[in-house]
Design an enzyme around this catalytic site. Sequence first.
Site, PDB file in Angstrom:
ATOM      1  N   CYS B 177       0.811  -1.226   0.000  1.00  0.00           N
ATOM      2  CA  CYS B 177       0.000   0.000   0.000  1.00  0.00           C
ATOM      3  C   CYS B 177       0.841   1.272   0.000  1.00  0.00           C
ATOM      4  O   CYS B 177       0.363   2.321  -0.408  1.00  0.00           O
ATOM      5  CB  CYS B 177      -0.963   0.003   1.183  1.00  0.00           C
ATOM      6  SG  CYS B 177      -0.159  -0.180   2.743  1.00  0.00           S
ATOM      7  N   GLY B 178       2.100   1.214   0.439  1.00  0.00           N
ATOM      8  CA  GLY B 178       2.914   2.422   0.443  1.00  0.00           C
ATOM      9  C   GLY B 178       3.875   2.520  -0.719  1.00  0.00           C
ATOM     10  O   GLY B 178       4.634   3.486  -0.821  1.00  0.00           O
TER      11      GLY B 178
END
Lengths: 367, 236
Positions: B177-178
């Site tokens: 997600c990052g």
Amino acid sequence: MGVGTEAQKYVWEGAIPLQIHLHESEITTLPSPPPALILAPRIGYLPLLVPLIKPYFSSTLPPGSDTVWFDYKGLPLKWYIPTGVLFDLLCIGPERPWNLTSDPVWILQVHFRGYPGDLLSPCEGEESVKWSFINSLKEAAYIINGNCKNVMNMSQPDQLELWRSFSNGNMEGNLRISSKLKLGAVGEESATKVISHHHQQSSSETDFAGPGRTGRIPVRLYIRSIEEDVDDLEDVPHIDSWDRISYLNRPVEMHKDEGKIFTLSDAIKTLLPECFEDEPSIDEEMSRIELEDGAKSPESTLSNKDPENLGSARGTEPSEIKLIRIQGIEPKWDIPFSWVVSNLMNPEYYLHICVCIRVAQDPDKIW
Amino acid sequence: MGFSSNWDGTLSPNDFNISARALCEKWKVTYPVFPPWAWVPCPRPFGVTSRQVEGYLSLEGFCCPKSIEGEIDNGSSSKEEATCPTEEEAVDDATLVQRNDRELHLYDLHIVRSSSYRVPALYFRGYNCDGQPLALDDIKKDLPYHSSKILKDSRWTFMTQEEHPYLNRPWYALHPCGTSDWMKLLFDNEASVTENEEIVQQYLLSWLSVVGQVVGLRTPLEVFSKKHNAMFCSSV
């Protein structure tokens, strides 16, 4: 005025009647214990039923530590798929309870030993389900907003309340918390704004939504394929392996066309272009046919007798979508996709769509 | 998709395929003794022709550096924070076969494009030389020290066992997600002076230089062109 639409209330109240038998290999008493009868929430997950089931069977279990799992006719059930989706996907034909004259139930087996770790991801009870839910929510937030900061920055009390209201079936409490995540992209962008969302604006909360909105919708597609010679859905054979089911975790981009409504049919076309003719003119033709035959079922709309298919220049016959099922219903294909998303989404903000596709017979195919 | 100053660090399906093939070729040339990265195509499973061929990158039988290091240093736990010795790269099959007193841990690594996050994601699984899957505790011990620490602190959001998108089996996955945020930072200075095509070629190599270290796979600097050496040396 209450929170949520009437359709959302029906979705939250949706339930599957389960008849849960203890697997014979784990019965240590005579006679066998009677099955447990449970009304399982459609949007819930099977492991969340264990606190109800375990006391019922505990007196007959053999020694050892519990690793709970379920199977349907020998197929281990993936606990991270919502219960209603599993039912819609696996019970397509005569297994539908309301087709039977006897009591309408879905018959499952529960195991407390011998977890099939090579097939199912591990599940350590409610904590695993909670984090599977949170991670799905985070993924959905990224798809809708372009980032998942609102989920990451949830306070601990909010996160706990979100999970509790979900597991307790409290729709209004859940929608109040989730409104802080600013995930109402579809409702706000819908051309037909028949739904008004009551989002509580907190001045202390940093708003990461807005410019990052992507116009993408989180969709999980579950695809069953049946042989060409199976024309009646009543004759669809039982699935004995998950390898027979295709799973697409793929967002849908809602194209904004002035004056034209993006329909469920348009969404399916972007996800499964193989099932529709390649030529754009044919797409428009099919779209027109569907709108004209709005009252007809999908089967007749895309029947073999369609002259367009007969004139196809492709060597093989195109695949045909026999069935689309969302939250247990088969929506009309020309329904606005924004309505489907706003009303039939699961609480983790994913739209789960079950599709049954009839494919051409492949003599080289090995199942 | 054009790379510009407002590029968001993501990778389109077509660019993923281009970058994947670039990684295979450069890895093979630079690191011939190492297991190669191979492209695995995945046609649509229900038998119809798809316009776009999907697939993933696969590296099979990667030997855990710690199990080699453990043998060399008699398995001393105090070496857990030390960097891997340089002779790791010189280990060959003949040497491995002779050491049968300790089990070797092998890993398969897969690079899959996430449709949701539009970035690559690393899936992996570990097993003994006889093919038995490794238990989670064994995998934790094999992870580099900083990865074990992160896993302990944020267990549910760093690395979890989930279903491989193509294989229908549980695999370990690092949460992506990052990724788009730090990939954007990584290329921020380059985007204004480098051709778009070169960034696409470089994307997965740069991504792997960061993500691979989480599971102990180091990317040798030689796979990058000389002008990129300066960037990475200065960032270290």
